[in-house]
Motif scaffolding. Structure first.
Motif, PDB file in Angstrom:
ATOM      1  N   TYR A   1       7.933  51.914  53.180  1.00  0.00           N
ATOM      2  CA  TYR A   1       8.889  53.004  53.397  1.00  0.00           C
ATOM      3  C   TYR A   1      10.189  52.528  54.044  1.00  0.00           C
ATOM      4  O   TYR A   1      10.656  53.064  55.048  1.00  0.00           O
ATOM      5  CB  TYR A   1       8.217  54.152  54.172  1.00  0.00           C
TER       6      TYR A   1
ATOM      7  N   TYR B   1      10.808  39.152  50.577  1.00  0.00           N
ATOM      8  CA  TYR B   1       9.959  40.251  50.098  1.00  0.00           C
ATOM      9  C   TYR B   1       8.515  39.757  49.917  1.00  0.00           C
ATOM     10  O   TYR B   1       8.260  38.893  49.095  1.00  0.00           O
ATOM     11  CB  TYR B   1      10.527  40.799  48.782  1.00  0.00           C
TER      12      TYR B   1
ATOM     13  N   TYR C   1      13.786  57.277  53.031  1.00  0.00           N
ATOM     14  CA  TYR C   1      12.876  57.022  51.923  1.00  0.00           C
ATOM     15  C   TYR C   1      12.336  58.388  51.483  1.00  0.00           C
ATOM     16  O   TYR C   1      11.702  59.095  52.280  1.00  0.00           O
ATOM     17  CB  TYR C   1      11.737  56.115  52.405  1.00  0.00           C
TER      18      TYR C   1
ATOM     19  N   LYS D   1      -1.881  59.101  48.552  1.00  0.00           N
ATOM     20  CA  LYS D   1      -1.672  58.235  47.388  1.00  0.00           C
ATOM     21  C   LYS D   1      -2.587  57.020  47.324  1.00  0.00           C
ATOM     22  O   LYS D   1      -2.940  56.547  46.257  1.00  0.00           O
ATOM     23  CB  LYS D   1      -0.223  57.710  47.402  1.00  0.00           C
TER      24      LYS D   1
ATOM     25  N   ASN E   1       6.091  43.935  43.195  1.00  0.00           N
ATOM     26  CA  ASN E   1       7.056  44.547  42.283  1.00  0.00           C
ATOM     27  C   ASN E   1       7.972  43.442  41.755  1.00  0.00           C
ATOM     28  O   ASN E   1       8.595  42.744  42.552  1.00  0.00           O
ATOM     29  CB  ASN E   1       7.882  45.606  43.013  1.00  0.00           C
TER      30      ASN E   1
ATOM     31  N   GLU F   1       1.357  51.982  34.865  1.00  0.00           N
ATOM     32  CA  GLU F   1       1.079  53.352  34.391  1.00  0.00           C
ATOM     33  C   GLU F   1       1.540  53.515  32.936  1.00  0.00           C
ATOM     34  O   GLU F   1       0.809  54.032  32.093  1.00  0.00           O
ATOM     35  CB  GLU F   1       1.790  54.370  35.294  1.00  0.00           C
TER      36      GLU F   1
ATOM     37  N   ALA G   1      -1.020  53.249  40.483  1.00  0.00           N
ATOM     38  CA  ALA G   1      -1.459  52.250  39.506  1.00  0.00           C
ATOM     39  C   ALA G   1      -1.381  50.818  40.020  1.00  0.00           C
ATOM     40  O   ALA G   1      -1.931  49.904  39.411  1.00  0.00           O
ATOM     41  CB  ALA G   1      -0.615  52.396  38.237  1.00  0.00           C
TER      42      ALA G   1
HETATM   43  N1  EPU Z   1       5.080  54.453  40.242  1.00  0.00           N
HETATM   44  C1  EPU Z   1       4.590  54.965  39.050  1.00  0.00           C
HETATM   45  N2  EPU Z   1       3.248  55.055  38.894  1.00  0.00           N
HETATM   46  C2  EPU Z   1       2.362  54.684  39.845  1.00  0.00           C
HETATM   47  C3  EPU Z   1       2.867  54.169  41.056  1.00  0.00           C
HETATM   48  C4  EPU Z   1       4.224  54.059  41.236  1.00  0.00           C
HETATM   49  O1  EPU Z   1       5.336  55.311  38.152  1.00  0.00           O
HETATM   50  O2  EPU Z   1       1.153  54.806  39.618  1.00  0.00           O
HETATM   51  C5  EPU Z   1       6.539  54.324  40.414  1.00  0.00           C
HETATM   52  C6  EPU Z   1       7.245  55.626  40.779  1.00  0.00           C
HETATM   53  O3  EPU Z   1       8.467  55.634  40.102  1.00  0.00           O
HETATM   54  C7  EPU Z   1       7.525  55.467  42.275  1.00  0.00           C
HETATM   55  C8  EPU Z   1       7.738  53.975  42.370  1.00  0.00           C
HETATM   56  O4  EPU Z   1       6.817  53.418  41.434  1.00  0.00           O
HETATM   57  O5  EPU Z   1       8.647  56.173  42.651  1.00  0.00           O
HETATM   58  C9  EPU Z   1       7.474  53.396  43.742  1.00  0.00           C
HETATM   59  O6  EPU Z   1       6.179  53.749  44.175  1.00  0.00           O
HETATM   60  P1  EPU Z   1       5.815  53.772  45.743  1.00  0.00           P
HETATM   61  O7  EPU Z   1       6.879  54.429  46.512  1.00  0.00           O
HETATM   62  O8  EPU Z   1       4.425  54.272  45.868  1.00  0.00           O
HETATM   63  O9  EPU Z   1       5.919  52.259  46.151  1.00  0.00           O
HETATM   64  P2  EPU Z   1       5.396  50.939  45.444  1.00  0.00           P
HETATM   65  O10 EPU Z   1       6.578  50.166  44.968  1.00  0.00           O
HETATM   66  O11 EPU Z   1       4.350  51.266  44.466  1.00  0.00           O
HETATM   67  C10 EPU Z   1       5.569  49.581  47.687  1.00  0.00           C
HETATM   68  C11 EPU Z   1       4.701  48.612  48.448  1.00  0.00           C
HETATM   69  C12 EPU Z   1       3.603  49.357  49.191  1.00  0.00           C
HETATM   70  C13 EPU Z   1       4.262  50.345  50.141  1.00  0.00           C
HETATM   71  C14 EPU Z   1       5.133  51.299  49.318  1.00  0.00           C
HETATM   72  C15 EPU Z   1       5.907  52.279  50.169  1.00  0.00           C
HETATM   73  C16 EPU Z   1       4.774  46.548  47.155  1.00  0.00           C
HETATM   74  C17 EPU Z   1       4.041  45.632  46.255  1.00  0.00           C
HETATM   75  N3  EPU Z   1       4.122  47.652  47.526  1.00  0.00           N
HETATM   76  O12 EPU Z   1       4.738  50.167  46.683  1.00  0.00           O
HETATM   77  O13 EPU Z   1       2.871  48.407  49.948  1.00  0.00           O
HETATM   78  O14 EPU Z   1       3.294  51.096  50.858  1.00  0.00           O
HETATM   79  O15 EPU Z   1       6.112  50.527  48.575  1.00  0.00           O
HETATM   80  O16 EPU Z   1       6.941  51.628  50.823  1.00  0.00           O
HETATM   81  O17 EPU Z   1       5.928  46.280  47.499  1.00  0.00           O
HETATM   82  C18 EPU Z   1       0.959  47.012  49.950  1.00  0.00           C
HETATM   83  O18 EPU Z   1       1.728  46.054  50.006  1.00  0.00           O
HETATM   84  O19 EPU Z   1      -0.297  46.856  49.955  1.00  0.00           O
HETATM   85  C19 EPU Z   1       1.493  48.360  49.847  1.00  0.00           C
HETATM   86  C20 EPU Z   1       0.717  49.417  49.678  1.00  0.00           C
END
Ligand code: EPU
Length: 337
Positions: A128, A161, A194, A225, A241, A278, A297
């Motif tokens: 976040y 990152y 965020y 989530k 990512n 996804e 996903a």
């Molecule tokens: N999204 C989808 N489908 C999904 C999941 C995500 O389309 O099933 C897209 C959506 O567009 C969403 C975007 O991905 O807006 C971003 O999703 P989210 O905000 O959940 O963040 P993330 O990029 O999936 C990253 C970190 C998480 C952290 C969250 C929140 C990485 C690899 N992961 O996830 O970290 O909690 O941001 O800041 O950078 C971890 O490292 O274990 C972890 C959970």
């Protein structure tokens, strides 16, 4: 010191994978850790923290050294900030709650991240809009060969990152024993821009949030989530990512106009791997006792009794499919052992 033989590592990894360690020891003090590292007869040692970022795929022949160093203390403070030191074996979320209880600000956006304090710098944990490096001052780490303690400053850690020197040049050479953070005592800097945090605070009808409110909002978002590892085995985000050139993203946009992205630099963007997975049709896919989580996903899950090698095979299939569809390589975030 009590070295156990042939024990299951199931309670020690958040994926809940049941593999054996040939030898296992828990250490609760620095002298004990040094004695274990000096032991002859165990040439290979595997340092284990909270077990929240690993996928175990086979029996571990090495001596598993579980870092169970505990303690949190205030190193120094003035009217506006505090330096807080945590030993490596403290649970990350409990440490965050300890800080919030003292009204020390900075770590609230990283509430509920699984794992221990000692492993948090290795991959520069983040959530976040905040990363560990934003509040990290230094860590102490024991050199596995010389058994000398070295202090690593923020700059020396080379944070990026989900990356640090401990994943690069210093990989496998040190065990982090404690970490110091600089936290605010007043004038807390809230990071609520965020999207999800802002809307969660609105749902909670909080217009002037405290750091404790932000933590509660983050906890609510994560709980909605991300699966709770105590109930469904998982390691959080399984993949990083991917960061891709802007020109490649523009090409992607022509095929998938809805593709989301975050700006990284003038020429690069980060694409959420969760979106790619996804879009490739894997979200919620279940293969018996393991699969891809239905709400996020990016998270692979063990519903109980899954084998690490099956989850690894699924992750490879996901990587291959993403590459075929989008021409993008996604790397694993978790360590495969
Ligand atoms: N999204 C989808 N489908 C999904 C999941 C995500 O389309 O099933 C897209 C959506 O567009 C969403 C975007 O991905 O807006 C971003 O999703 P989210 O905000 O959940 O963040 P993330 O990029 O999936 C990253 C970190 C998480 C952290 C969250 C929140 C990485 C690899 N992961 O996830 O970290 O909690 O941001 O800041 O950078 C971890 O490292 O274990 C972890 C959970």
């Amino acid at each position: 010191m009590h070295i156990k033989s042939n024990i299951s590592l199931k309670p020690y990894n958040t994926f809940g994978i049941d593999v054996m360690a040939k030898h296992f020891v828990s250490v609760t003090s620095l002298p004990e850790l040094k004695s274990v590292l000096k032991l002859e007869g165990y040439p290979d040692k595997l340092i284990l923290g909270g077990g929240s970022n690993m996928l175990l795929t086979k029996t571990i022949d090495a001596l598993v050294v579980h870092i169970d160093l505990k303690g949190i203390s205030i190193v120094s403070e003035d009217s506006s900030s505090a330096l807080v030191k945590s030993e490596a074996g403290e649970n990350w979320h409990e440490f965050v709650l300890w800080c919030l209880d003292k009204d020390f600000g900075g770590l609230e956006n990283m509430s509920l991240i699984p794992g221990n304090v000692g492993t948090s710098p290795i991959q520069n944990i983040g959530a976040y809009g905040i990363e560990l490096k934003d509040y990290f001052v230094s860590c102490e780490a024991l050199n596995l060969e010389t058994l000398e303690l070295k202090t690593f400053s923020n700059a020396e850690c080379g944070f990026g990152y989900r990356n640090s020197i401990f994943k690069q040049a210093a990989k496998g050479k040190y065990v982090i024993t404690s970490v110091v953070f600089k936290l605010t005592k007043d004038n807390h800097q809230l990071h609520t821009n965020y999207g999800a945090i802002q809307s969660q605070l609105e749902t909670m009808e909080i217009s002037e949030p405290t750091i404790q409110d932000v933590s509660k909002a983050v906890i609510a978002i994560r709980e909605s989530k991300l699966p709770d590892p105590k109930k469904i085995g998982n390691s959080g985000s399984f993949f990083k990512n991917p960061v891709i050139p802007l020109k490649d993203f523009k090409a992607l946009k022509t095929k998938f106009p809805e593709a989301p992205s975050y700006v990284v630099s003038e020429n690069e963007v980060k694409v959420p791997a969760g979106w790619l997975i996804e879009k490739a049709g894997f979200k919620g896919k279940t293969l018996g006792n393991y699969g891809v989580h239905k709400n996020q996903a990016l998270v692979l899950v063990n519903y109980g009794g899954a084998k690490g090698e099956n989850i690894l095979a699924l992750s490879k299939l996901i990587q291959k499919t993403i590459y075929r569809i989008f021409n993008i390589s996604i790397e694993t975030e978790v360590n495969i052992l």
